[in-house]
Write an enzyme that holds these catalytic residues in place. Sequence first.
Site, PDB file in Angstrom:
ATOM      1  N   ARG A  93       0.808  -1.220   0.000  1.00  0.00           N
ATOM      2  CA  ARG A  93       0.000   0.000   0.000  1.00  0.00           C
ATOM      3  C   ARG A  93       0.842   1.272   0.000  1.00  0.00           C
ATOM      4  NH1 ARG A  93      -3.685  -2.254   4.863  1.00  0.00           N
ATOM      5  NH2 ARG A  93      -1.869  -3.632   5.060  1.00  0.00           N
TER       6      ARG A  93
ATOM      7  N   GLY B 259       2.110 -14.036   5.843  1.00  0.00           N
ATOM      8  CA  GLY B 259       1.263 -13.711   6.994  1.00  0.00           C
ATOM      9  C   GLY B 259       2.045 -13.443   8.263  1.00  0.00           C
TER      10      GLY B 259
ATOM     11  N   GLY C 187      -7.577  -4.973  12.440  1.00  0.00           N
ATOM     12  CA  GLY C 187      -8.305  -6.115  12.975  1.00  0.00           C
ATOM     13  C   GLY C 187      -9.171  -5.637  14.133  1.00  0.00           C
TER      14      GLY C 187
ATOM     15  N   GLU D 117      -9.954  -9.849  11.063  1.00  0.00           N
ATOM     16  CA  GLU D 117      -9.332  -8.860  10.190  1.00  0.00           C
ATOM     17  C   GLU D 117     -10.394  -8.050   9.447  1.00  0.00           C
ATOM     18  OE1 GLU D 117      -5.857  -8.093   9.913  1.00  0.00           O
ATOM     19  OE2 GLU D 117      -6.388  -9.051  11.798  1.00  0.00           O
TER      20      GLU D 117
ATOM     21  N   ASN E 298       0.354   2.007   6.859  1.00  0.00           N
ATOM     22  CA  ASN E 298       0.205   1.125   5.705  1.00  0.00           C
ATOM     23  C   ASN E 298       0.328   1.883   4.391  1.00  0.00           C
ATOM     24  OD1 ASN E 298      -0.362  -1.306   7.223  1.00  0.00           O
ATOM     25  ND2 ASN E 298      -2.261  -0.280   7.780  1.00  0.00           N
TER      26      ASN E 298
ATOM     27  N   TYR F  93      31.474  32.684  -4.005  1.00  0.00           N
ATOM     28  CA  TYR F  93      31.670  31.243  -3.866  1.00  0.00           C
ATOM     29  C   TYR F  93      33.038  30.985  -3.244  1.00  0.00           C
ATOM     30  CZ  TYR F  93      32.785  26.405  -4.775  1.00  0.00           C
ATOM     31  OH  TYR F  93      33.166  25.102  -4.603  1.00  0.00           O
TER      32      TYR F  93
ATOM     33  N   ASN G 230      38.307  27.014  -7.775  1.00  0.00           N
ATOM     34  CA  ASN G 230      39.028  25.874  -7.202  1.00  0.00           C
ATOM     35  C   ASN G 230      39.187  24.726  -8.178  1.00  0.00           C
ATOM     36  OD1 ASN G 230      36.197  25.569  -7.128  1.00  0.00           O
ATOM     37  ND2 ASN G 230      36.350  23.993  -5.558  1.00  0.00           N
TER      38      ASN G 230
HETATM   39  C1  UD1 Z   1      -2.070  -6.384  11.362  1.00  0.00           C
HETATM   40  C2  UD1 Z   1      -3.035  -7.274  12.158  1.00  0.00           C
HETATM   41  C3  UD1 Z   1      -4.277  -6.455  12.477  1.00  0.00           C
HETATM   42  C4  UD1 Z   1      -3.894  -5.219  13.269  1.00  0.00           C
HETATM   43  C5  UD1 Z   1      -2.828  -4.405  12.520  1.00  0.00           C
HETATM   44  C6  UD1 Z   1      -2.293  -3.330  13.454  1.00  0.00           C
HETATM   45  C7  UD1 Z   1      -2.698  -9.558  11.352  1.00  0.00           C
HETATM   46  C8  UD1 Z   1      -3.245 -10.645  10.516  1.00  0.00           C
HETATM   47  N1  UD1 Z   1      -3.399  -8.407  11.364  1.00  0.00           N
HETATM   48  O1  UD1 Z   1      -2.753  -6.060  10.158  1.00  0.00           O
HETATM   49  O2  UD1 Z   1      -5.185  -7.242  13.245  1.00  0.00           O
HETATM   50  O3  UD1 Z   1      -5.028  -4.407  13.498  1.00  0.00           O
HETATM   51  O4  UD1 Z   1      -1.728  -5.258  12.138  1.00  0.00           O
HETATM   52  O5  UD1 Z   1      -1.406  -2.468  12.811  1.00  0.00           O
HETATM   53  O6  UD1 Z   1      -1.694  -9.755  11.996  1.00  0.00           O
HETATM   54  N2  UD1 Z   1       4.567  -8.850   8.161  1.00  0.00           N
HETATM   55  C9  UD1 Z   1       5.529  -9.829   8.096  1.00  0.00           C
HETATM   56  N3  UD1 Z   1       5.317 -10.905   7.314  1.00  0.00           N
HETATM   57  C10 UD1 Z   1       4.170 -11.088   6.618  1.00  0.00           C
HETATM   58  C11 UD1 Z   1       3.170 -10.097   6.693  1.00  0.00           C
HETATM   59  C12 UD1 Z   1       3.385  -8.989   7.489  1.00  0.00           C
HETATM   60  O7  UD1 Z   1       6.578  -9.702   8.717  1.00  0.00           O
HETATM   61  O8  UD1 Z   1       4.050 -12.106   5.938  1.00  0.00           O
HETATM   62  C13 UD1 Z   1       4.833  -7.655   8.964  1.00  0.00           C
HETATM   63  C14 UD1 Z   1       4.741  -6.385   8.149  1.00  0.00           C
HETATM   64  O9  UD1 Z   1       6.012  -6.058   7.624  1.00  0.00           O
HETATM   65  C15 UD1 Z   1       4.261  -5.370   9.175  1.00  0.00           C
HETATM   66  C16 UD1 Z   1       3.482  -6.211  10.165  1.00  0.00           C
HETATM   67  O10 UD1 Z   1       3.851  -7.559   9.955  1.00  0.00           O
HETATM   68  O11 UD1 Z   1       5.350  -4.763   9.821  1.00  0.00           O
HETATM   69  C17 UD1 Z   1       1.984  -6.069   9.985  1.00  0.00           C
HETATM   70  O12 UD1 Z   1       1.657  -6.472   8.671  1.00  0.00           O
HETATM   71  P1  UD1 Z   1       0.537  -5.751   7.843  1.00  0.00           P
HETATM   72  O13 UD1 Z   1       0.399  -6.451   6.540  1.00  0.00           O
HETATM   73  O14 UD1 Z   1       0.722  -4.303   7.827  1.00  0.00           O
HETATM   74  O15 UD1 Z   1      -0.721  -6.137   8.741  1.00  0.00           O
HETATM   75  P2  UD1 Z   1      -2.058  -5.330   8.879  1.00  0.00           P
HETATM   76  O16 UD1 Z   1      -2.918  -5.611   7.691  1.00  0.00           O
HETATM   77  O17 UD1 Z   1      -1.804  -3.931   9.207  1.00  0.00           O
HETATM   78 CA    CA Z   2       0.008  -2.670   9.266  1.00  0.00          CA
END
Ligand code: UD1
Ligand code: CA
Length: 475
Positions: free
Chosen positions: A18, A83, A146, A161, A234, A372, A392
Amino acid sequence: MSEKHLAVIVLAAGEGTRMNSSTPKVMHEMAGLPLLGHVLATASAIGASHVIPVIRHQRDHIEEYIRAFFPTAKPVDQDEVPGTGRAVECGLEGLPADFNGAVVVTSGDVPLLEVSTIDALLETHLEGGFGVTVLSSITEDPTGYGRIVRDTAGAFTGIVEHRDASEEQLAIAEINAGIYVFDSALLRSALGQLGQHNAQGEKYLTDVVSIALNEGSTVQALAVEDPWQVAGINDRVQLAVLSAELNARICEAWMKAGVTIQDPASTWIDVTVELGRDVTLLPGTILKGTTSIGEGSTIGPEVLMTDSIVGAGASVVKSHVTGSYIGNEATVGPYSFLRPGTDLGADGKIGTFVETKNAKIGVGTKIPHLTYVGDAEIGAGSNIGAGTIFANYDGVNKHRSTIGSHVRTGAHNVFVAPITIGDGAYTAAGTVVRKDVEAGSLGMNVTPQRNIADWVLDKRPGSAAALAAEEAQQN
Ligand code: UD1
Ligand code: CA
């Protein structure tokens, strides 16, 4: 609890689609640090024995940053299974197999969470003996987050979510901040049971909560008071909103520490900047990096300053300053451009439309107008005439110029480097200085001026100039 029983996993493997950027989301900057830098600084301050960032998308870029600035953190890679749940599963690989205790999970895209909040979350977790403790927040706009789902009695039943939520659930104002404390044994076992049956086909960390409840474990949510602490980034709109929030807090802290900030909304201060007492910042001032401003100095309006040091009682107006040093009581601007390696002595002056680079300028020396100065050293108490160029660069190499103390150079000089002007020397206006000038000498190479009498009357008869000249001659 002993720090041996506390670990923190920082999620930073997501792509951040995003953001629509070639820079990974967690490396986008806020107040002088990448988002991940803010989170790792907090994670490093809670006294955990293990700090484990989980990385994948543009891992090399992120790992390089972590190694440089958080050398005790131990990054681990997430595999291709997507995830937040999978990310934490991979993160656990970075812990000793016999690790037993509390695992804090924070998110690389939630930058403003404070150490005291994690401490409170840990305290709730340990005192209540919960299996999972979730940080939540009541927000006006829960879009994208979430939702914390509760039964009619108000007991926590799970997290859904945004993309998987029903109409009814979308109306829930209590959101999951994405910050948790887990009991390590429960976490290991629940992660092993995660499916990918959801709108995004991902292993959701949030599903650990319902698994824990099903297994008879207890789950608690702690609501945080300040929504900004748990705001996630995001997209770039959220980045701008939260940057302004952080900046307002930074300005507030400096004002309480004795700095006057006339317009905090237009004054931007990196977290790495240092300000002395009774500093005044005028509107449109942006202070970045390792910049530090000494007591009683006034900066602005409209100054962009990066990695520079300003002494006490100095003034910098409408200027661009990078990698420079400005001495006590010195003045800069308006409209000066100080490039790296500029070192302006106490009481010195760099004035209007003056550009400097690699220039050491002595105490009380003034370079007031349209000049300068590159690759030069100028002694104390000298004055550089208006419209001077330190030449220079010969087209291939850069050369240095050395100007002594108490030198007076004429207007519109060119110093063709390498060149040395001795102490107390003068140069005449319009001189192209190609030869060294000894101490106390006057350097000049200006052609003697010749006036051709009545040239205008001969060559431009009848012109306004000629008529004016004739009238002047008759009087
Ligand atoms: C996540 C939560 C949501 C919460 C929100 C708060 C989940 C499923 N959802 O959603 O409930 O309200 O954060 O900000 O957890 N990341 C990884 N590996 C992955 C996917 C994500 O390391 O495979 C990291 C991302 O880099 C980020 C964090 O996890 O730093 C959150 O991921 P993001 O995709 O932004 O989750 P949200 O949709 O915001
Ligand atoms: Ca997030």
